[in-house]
Design a protein around this motif. Structure first.
Motif, short mmCIF file in Angstrom:
data_model
loop_
_atom_site.label_atom_id
_atom_site.label_comp_id
_atom_site.label_asym_id
_atom_site.label_seq_id
_atom_site.Cartn_x
_atom_site.Cartn_y
_atom_site.Cartn_z
N THR A 89 -2.78 27.79 39.86
CA THR A 89 -3.33 28.87 38.88
C THR A 89 -4.33 29.87 39.51
O THR A 89 -5.00 29.66 40.27
N TYR A 126 -6.72 33.56 38.40
CA TYR A 126 -7.43 34.35 37.31
C TYR A 126 -7.94 35.44 37.90
O TYR A 126 -8.42 35.37 39.15
N TRP A 127 -7.90 36.38 37.27
CA TRP A 127 -8.49 37.72 37.64
C TRP A 127 -8.76 38.56 36.60
O TRP A 127 -8.33 38.55 35.62
N ALA A 186 -8.54 40.73 31.38
CA ALA A 186 -8.29 39.67 32.38
C ALA A 186 -7.03 38.92 32.28
O ALA A 186 -6.34 39.10 31.31
N TRP A 187 -6.72 38.38 33.22
CA TRP A 187 -5.22 37.63 33.39
C TRP A 187 -5.02 36.47 34.02
O TRP A 187 -6.07 36.13 34.92
N THR A 188 -4.26 35.60 33.64
CA THR A 188 -3.81 34.39 34.57
C THR A 188 -2.41 34.44 34.99
O THR A 188 -1.61 34.99 34.01
N ILE A 218 -5.62 37.14 29.01
CA ILE A 218 -6.37 35.90 28.54
C ILE A 218 -7.47 36.74 27.74
O ILE A 218 -8.03 37.83 28.18
N ALA A 267 -13.58 30.09 33.91
CA ALA A 267 -11.84 30.38 33.71
C ALA A 267 -11.79 29.84 32.25
O ALA A 267 -11.02 30.18 31.51
N CYS A 319 -10.32 31.67 29.13
CA CYS A 319 -9.05 31.52 28.51
C CYS A 319 -9.03 31.07 26.93
O CYS A 319 -8.05 31.24 26.42
N VAL A 356 -14.65 37.35 35.72
CA VAL A 356 -13.32 37.19 34.94
C VAL A 356 -13.78 37.01 33.52
O VAL A 356 -13.11 37.26 32.49
#
Length: 272
Positions: A129, A131-132, A140-142, A157, A201, A205, A228
């Motif tokens: 996984t 995350y950034w 932000a994304w995963t 996210i 994270a 999320c 993040v």
């Protein structure tokens, strides 16, 4: 070379470097590597050092004018002077978990601007996984990404609104005096234990509401996950409820509260 003003390109570059660092860490994890100890008795492995070397080499190419404060270099006494912008790198956050053969270890790269972590990437290779996020893009994304494999489809996210009983995420390996009292006073009944920067994270999320920490950490431990979280709409506060800042003396953190939609009380009255 990537200009800092081209934020999507810079973010893409540091995500790729975190993936490369994670691949190195994973190779050491699967093959096994010797454990050494630094002067403070904390563990360090070849995985830490090799991943850091690769990340530093990459940052020197994509952003050569931005100073980098990295954990293993700092432990060796090599800490550059920094200005308004600098990188914080932890090539293997959760070394104890790595040594125990657990899966809660991460590779972390963050950009700090004027004391604020504005861009960051957290890669958990054992969990497949990534995350950034970028605060300036308010996003932000995963994505899924197994070590050595392609990156999956990115999913946005966002922190969640805390409408009921808040859920806290806490450390697996650190006892924190005063924390139980703070959680009880805030009505936090559900707790999830996880290691490393994954705690940030989970809040980013929307899988948890708050991550309190009463004990000390280093800035490279927290900056990427913090970035993040902030990019996902969260906040990180100091023990008095003020914004949590970076570039402190020795790059040392005191306690903090990372939160999404939950409104936390200050931690200071509970510290002892």
């Amino acid at each position: 070379m990537t200009d800092i003003t081209d934020r999507p390109a810079l973010l893409a570059a540091i995500v790729a470097l975190a993936e490369a660092g994670g691949d190195i860490v994973w190779r050491h994890f699967t093959a096994g590597c010797a454990v050494m100890h630094k002067s403070d008795e904390s563990p360090v492995t070849a995985a830490d050092r090799d991943a850091e070397a690769a990340i530093l080499a990459g940052l020197a190419v994509v952003a050569p004018t931005i100073p980098v404060v990295a954990e293993e270099q700092a432990a060796a006494g090599d800490i550059p002077a920094v200005a308004d912008a600098f990188f914080l790198v932890d090539p293997l956050d959760g070394t104890k978990e790595f040594v125990r053969r657990g899966d809660d270890f991460t590779v972390n790269i963050a950009l700090v601007e004027r004391g604020v972590p504005t861009m960051g990437v957290v890669y958990a290779p054992a969990r497949d996984t990534l995350y950034w996020g970028d605060v300036a893009q308010d996003a932000a994304w995963t994505a899924a990404r197994a070590p050595g494999g392609p990156r999956g489809t990115a999913q946005l996210i966002r922190v969640r609104t805390c409408g009921g009983k808040p859920c806290a995420v806490a450390s697996k390996s650190h006892a924190m005096p005063g924390l139980d009292e703070w959680l009880d006073a805030g009505g936090v009944s559900e707790r999830v234990a996880v290691g490393s920067s994954l705690k940030f994270a989970l809040v980013a999320c929307g899988e948890a509401d708050v991550y309190p920490r009463t004990g000390p950490t280093m800035e490279w431990d927290t900056a990427a996950g913090d970035a993040v979280l902030r990019a996902a709409g969260g906040r990180t506060l100091d023990v008095d409820g003020a914004p949590f800042t970076y570039g402190k003396p020795g790059y040392r953190n005191a306690g903090f509260v990372a939160t999404g939609g939950y409104q936390p009380a200050p931690l200071r009255p509970y510290l002892r």
